[in-house]
Design an enzyme around this catalytic site. Structure first.
Site, mmCIF file in Angstrom:
data_model
loop_
_atom_site.group_PDB
_atom_site.id
_atom_site.type_symbol
_atom_site.label_atom_id
_atom_site.label_comp_id
_atom_site.label_asym_id
_atom_site.label_seq_id
_atom_site.Cartn_x
_atom_site.Cartn_y
_atom_site.Cartn_z
ATOM 1 N N ASN A 70 -4.048 -7.259 -6.463
ATOM 2 C CA ASN A 70 -2.923 -7.047 -5.537
ATOM 3 C C ASN A 70 -2.904 -8.157 -4.496
ATOM 4 O O ASN A 70 -1.858 -8.727 -4.193
ATOM 5 C CB ASN A 70 -3.048 -5.707 -4.810
ATOM 6 C CG ASN A 70 -3.135 -4.559 -5.775
ATOM 7 O OD1 ASN A 70 -2.745 -4.702 -6.926
ATOM 8 N ND2 ASN A 70 -3.648 -3.435 -5.333
ATOM 9 N N ASP A 71 -4.084 -8.431 -3.952
ATOM 10 C CA ASP A 71 -4.154 -9.504 -2.963
ATOM 11 C C ASP A 71 -4.312 -10.866 -3.613
ATOM 12 O O ASP A 71 -3.789 -11.855 -3.098
ATOM 13 C CB ASP A 71 -5.297 -9.248 -1.983
ATOM 14 C CG ASP A 71 -4.877 -8.255 -0.928
ATOM 15 O OD1 ASP A 71 -3.786 -8.441 -0.358
ATOM 16 O OD2 ASP A 71 -5.598 -7.284 -0.703
ATOM 17 N N GLU A 97 -10.483 -11.354 -4.265
ATOM 18 C CA GLU A 97 -9.051 -11.191 -4.014
ATOM 19 C C GLU A 97 -8.478 -12.335 -3.186
ATOM 20 O O GLU A 97 -7.314 -12.315 -2.798
ATOM 21 C CB GLU A 97 -8.771 -9.837 -3.359
ATOM 22 C CG GLU A 97 -9.584 -9.535 -2.112
ATOM 23 C CD GLU A 97 -9.345 -8.119 -1.571
ATOM 24 O OE1 GLU A 97 -8.371 -7.482 -1.960
ATOM 25 O OE2 GLU A 97 -10.148 -7.679 -0.738
ATOM 26 N N CYS A 101 -9.755 -3.894 -10.160
ATOM 27 C CA CYS A 101 -9.247 -2.686 -9.489
ATOM 28 C C CYS A 101 -7.858 -2.882 -8.889
ATOM 29 O O CYS A 101 -7.380 -2.035 -8.155
ATOM 30 C CB CYS A 101 -10.221 -2.221 -8.415
ATOM 31 S SG CYS A 101 -10.335 -3.370 -7.048
ATOM 32 N N ARG A 133 -15.432 1.308 -0.863
ATOM 33 C CA ARG A 133 -15.126 0.009 -0.257
ATOM 34 C C ARG A 133 -15.128 0.160 1.255
ATOM 35 O O ARG A 133 -14.550 1.116 1.783
ATOM 36 C CB ARG A 133 -13.743 -0.475 -0.726
ATOM 37 C CG ARG A 133 -13.421 -1.854 -0.169
ATOM 38 C CD ARG A 133 -12.102 -2.369 -0.678
ATOM 39 N NE ARG A 133 -10.991 -1.674 -0.053
ATOM 40 C CZ ARG A 133 -9.720 -1.905 -0.358
ATOM 41 N NH1 ARG A 133 -9.411 -2.777 -1.289
ATOM 42 N NH2 ARG A 133 -8.757 -1.244 0.252
ATOM 43 N N ARG A 166 -10.527 3.542 -1.231
ATOM 44 C CA ARG A 166 -10.021 2.803 -0.065
ATOM 45 C C ARG A 166 -10.283 3.665 1.167
ATOM 46 O O ARG A 166 -9.566 4.642 1.403
ATOM 47 C CB ARG A 166 -8.515 2.559 -0.194
ATOM 48 C CG ARG A 166 -8.112 1.619 -1.307
ATOM 49 C CD ARG A 166 -6.597 1.397 -1.280
ATOM 50 N NE ARG A 166 -6.182 0.310 -2.128
ATOM 51 C CZ ARG A 166 -5.709 0.454 -3.373
ATOM 52 N NH1 ARG A 166 -5.625 1.660 -3.906
ATOM 53 N NH2 ARG A 166 -5.332 -0.604 -4.069
ATOM 54 N N ARG A 193 2.972 -9.339 -0.266
ATOM 55 C CA ARG A 193 3.179 -8.174 -1.148
ATOM 56 C C ARG A 193 4.051 -7.094 -0.524
ATOM 57 O O ARG A 193 4.465 -6.155 -1.207
ATOM 58 C CB ARG A 193 1.820 -7.602 -1.594
ATOM 59 C CG ARG A 193 0.965 -7.085 -0.469
ATOM 60 C CD ARG A 193 -0.476 -6.888 -0.918
ATOM 61 N NE ARG A 193 -0.769 -5.538 -1.331
ATOM 62 C CZ ARG A 193 -1.996 -5.053 -1.467
ATOM 63 N NH1 ARG A 193 -3.048 -5.807 -1.258
ATOM 64 N NH2 ARG A 193 -2.182 -3.814 -1.833
ATOM 65 N N HIS A 210 0.819 -1.214 0.000
ATOM 66 C CA HIS A 210 0.000 0.000 0.000
ATOM 67 C C HIS A 210 0.852 1.263 0.000
ATOM 68 O O HIS A 210 0.431 2.297 -0.480
ATOM 69 C CB HIS A 210 -0.995 -0.027 1.164
ATOM 70 C CG HIS A 210 -2.157 -0.901 0.867
ATOM 71 N ND1 HIS A 210 -2.244 -2.189 1.318
ATOM 72 C CD2 HIS A 210 -3.246 -0.696 0.095
ATOM 73 C CE1 HIS A 210 -3.357 -2.732 0.848
ATOM 74 N NE2 HIS A 210 -3.987 -1.849 0.113
HETATM 75 C C1 PEP Z 1 -6.366 -5.490 -4.322
HETATM 76 O O1 PEP Z 1 -6.128 -6.273 -3.417
HETATM 77 O O2 PEP Z 1 -6.099 -5.710 -5.521
HETATM 78 C C2 PEP Z 1 -6.981 -4.178 -4.044
HETATM 79 C C3 PEP Z 1 -7.342 -3.371 -5.004
HETATM 80 O O3 PEP Z 1 -7.120 -3.823 -2.748
HETATM 81 P P1 PEP Z 1 -5.913 -3.323 -1.817
HETATM 82 O O4 PEP Z 1 -4.734 -3.013 -2.711
HETATM 83 O O5 PEP Z 1 -6.403 -2.122 -1.114
HETATM 84 O O6 PEP Z 1 -5.666 -4.475 -0.922
HETATM 85 MG MG MG Z 2 -6.942 -6.022 -1.454
#
Ligand code: PEP
Ligand code: MG
Length: 588
Positions: free
Chosen positions: A462-463, A439, A510, A340, A304, A473, A197
């Site tokens: 991302n997750d 995710e 996303c 979200r 977020r 990550r 993040h």
């Molecule tokens: C993700 O996990 O891809 C996502 C968009 O949420 P975050 O990056 O806030 O975990």
């Molecule tokens: Mg996520």
């Protein structure tokens, strides 16, 4: 002294693209304080030692007052506190810190931090529970001294008033979001991984950053000249003149390239064969809406919401939330805004919000799990979202869903929120689309079933990458294995997309994957037309989309799915789309 040190390149991970050149400013966090490292010259050493001794005396006096005020029946607890009294002047902490100040000629805070970390690692290697427990005592005593030392000079990222490049062991996403753009040119950290993040915040601020450097804190001194090449993920310490010259040219090229792309950001994202794409922005702070609009976003695909909680260091009230959401919605109207719900914990831990330390935070009480456990906090947020829905085009998105039961439970809580609003006679709108983030691998596998309960999916790569490939990550050591184009990830995206199609619900992506040009041919090829990304990426993706054929991408993706390795897939895309992929600077 800087001039005599040779040029050195340190390799890390690209946090966000771009180049900056400037002076290093070293900061770090210990407990709740941000610690600065600076040298003290020979003549200043005695006063620095005095400053340390004074802090110890003040901390010890405070501690004595606490003991005095306590009930003397406290038994074991009192013993521990009395042990701490002795530790204030312990040789290992007190003596060694003084020694370190005079030997290393560094400030007292840094010396104390160095010594306490050393003691900590020494004790942790010993296989004796009693001694292991003592390490906690030493850390607590050291923290108390530290807070007296830092005292009035407690540094907040927000308050740094110099045109510098921050060098830190780690910066939390909340720290990064405090950066004042007109002052701080860029930042680099020893920790951090791909798509952490912190890197996401850096991208949206358009501030160059390199993470996961591993040894910047020991290799860089305050005021060293640094080049941060966020695009290549390297930093150059004490650059020679010709390196500086080369980078000044690169910087000019990069800025011209960005300006060129941004100039076209208002044009629609339509492929050459006429398929329109919906490119939306991921934002963390309400203020980012302006840049989302400037970059040509057709809505906010992911808001977020956790940063508001992290900044306040407490739970906001329903009215406070409503106020912030309303600002966002009014700025974005009539475009849609997907809010979200709180995705706290994971790498967005904040002791003010949840004091429990988890061994595996990414697998812990994160996102919807935290909200379902803390129903009052969840209801407060849901009520604010339902209320703001009366003022704009709102969608409600739930993070970290890993099974059908969770979405059923969310709906129960949502109904409670609706009932409360009805009873309170408040204006709200309950007819808003409800979606879940896909995710977690189990959500992919259960996508068809989940689709029966919601109005849309948002694929959070991302997750999804983190959990399906078992790659933290935020961990630099495994960052090379964090691959969006891994065939397993692509199969999961396809499964999710197909399940959504079958059930007739909308699907958005996303994750950061949607903002990296190399992935666009696959995403379009799979049929995705709703992409939400860091708003800084929108112009470049838009330009790419405008040069692509949707139909051809669909044909190519079939060939892609016959390939078995990430490298083959990536090479295929690079060759097939070499004329439209944006130019990337290469290392010399
Ligand atoms: C993700 O996990 O891809 C996502 C968009 O949420 P975050 O990056 O806030 O975990
Ligand atoms: Mg996520």
């Amino acid at each position: 002294m800087n001039k005599t040190r040779p040029q050195m390149t340190i390799r890390g991970i690209s946090g966000s693209p771009g180049i900056c050149i400037g002076k290093a400013y070293i900061v770090d966090r210990e407990g709740v304080n941000l610690i600065k490292r600076y040298p003290v010259n020979e003549t200043m050493v005695p006063s620095e030692i005095d400053r340390f001794k004074n802090a110890v005396t003040r901390a010890k006096n405070d501690h004595a007052k606490v003991i005095e005020s306590l009930d003397h029946d406290l038994g074991e607890n009192l013993n521990i506190l009395e042990t701490h009294m002795v530790l204030f002047k312990d040789k290992m902490l007190y003596g060694k810190t003084i020694e370190t100040i005079s030997r290393d000629k560094i400030n007292a805070e840094w010396a104390l931090r160095k010594v306490s970390r050393k003691v900590k690692s020494m004790f942790q290697q010993i296989d004796d529970q009693y001694l292991k427990d003592r390490v906690n005592d030493i850390v607590q005593v050291s923290d108390k001294i530290m807070s007296h030392l830092v005292g009035a000079q407690d540094i907040k990222i927000k308050d740094i008033n110099k045109r510098v490049i921050l060098v830190a062991h780690d910066l939390s996403p909340a720290d990064a979001s405090q950066i004042q753009l007109e002052r701080i040119k860029g930042f680099v950290t020893d920790r951090g991984g791909k798509n952490s993040h912190t890197s996401i915040v850096a991208k949206s601020l358009k501030i160059p950053s390199v993470l996961g450097l591993g040894r910047a804190m020991v290799s860089v001194n305050n005021d060293d000249i640094l080049i941060v090449d966020g695009s290549l993920g390297i930093i150059i310490v004490n650059p020679e003149e010709d390196t500086l010259f080369k980078y000044e040219e690169r910087l000019t090229r990069f800025e011209a390239y960005r300006a060129d792309i941004e100039r076209e950001s208002h044009l629609p994202a339509v492929t050459r064969d006429g398929v329109p794409l919906n490119l939306m922005a991921n934002i963390e702070l309400v203020e980012e809406v302006v840049s989302a609009k400037d970059n040509g976003a057709t809505g906010v695909g992911l808001f977020r919401t956790e940063f508001l909680y992290l900044d306040l260091k407490r739970f906001p009230t329903e009215d406070e939330l409503l106020q912030r959401y309303k600002e966002l919605v009014e700025l974005m109207n009539p475009e849609p805004v997907t809010i979200r719900t709180l995705d706290i914990n994971g790498d967005k831990v904040n002791p003010y919000i949840d004091p429990v330390e988890e061994a595996n935070p990414a697998l812990g009480l994160r996102g919807v799990r935290f909200c379902l456990r803390n129903e009052d906090i969840f209801i407060t947020q849901l009520k604010a979202i339902l209320r703001v829905a009366a003022f704009g085009n709102i969608k409600l998105l739930i993070p970290m869903i890993s099974c059908v039961e969770e979405i059923i439970q969310v709906k129960v809580v949502l109904n409670k929120a609706i009932l409360e609003l009805e009873n309170e006679d408040k204006i709200f709108n309950k007819d808003i689309p409800l979606g879940v983030m896909i995710e977690v691998p189990s959500a992919v596998i259960m996508a068809e079933e989940l689709a029966g309960h919601v109005d849309f999916f948002s694929i959070g790569t991302n997750d999804l990458i983190q959990y399906s490939l078992a790659i933290d990550r935020s961990n630099r050591r495994v960052a090379h294995l964090y691959q969006a184009l891994n065939p397993a990830v692509l199969k999961m995206i396809k499964m999710t997309y197909d399940a959504a199609q079958k059930k007739g619900i909308e699907v958005v992506m996303c994750g950061e994957m949607a903002g990296d040009p190399i992935n666009i041919p696959v995403l379009l090829g799979l049929g995705l037309t709703n992409l939400s990304m860091n708003s800084a990426s929108i112009p470049v993706i838009k330009k790419m989309v405008r040069n692509m054929e949707f139909g051809l991408a669909g044909k190519n993706v079939k060939k892609l799915f016959e390939l078995q390795t990430t490298e083959e897939i990536s090479t295929f895309i690079q060759e097939e789309y070499k004329d439209i992929l944006p130019y990337r600077e290469m290392e010399d």
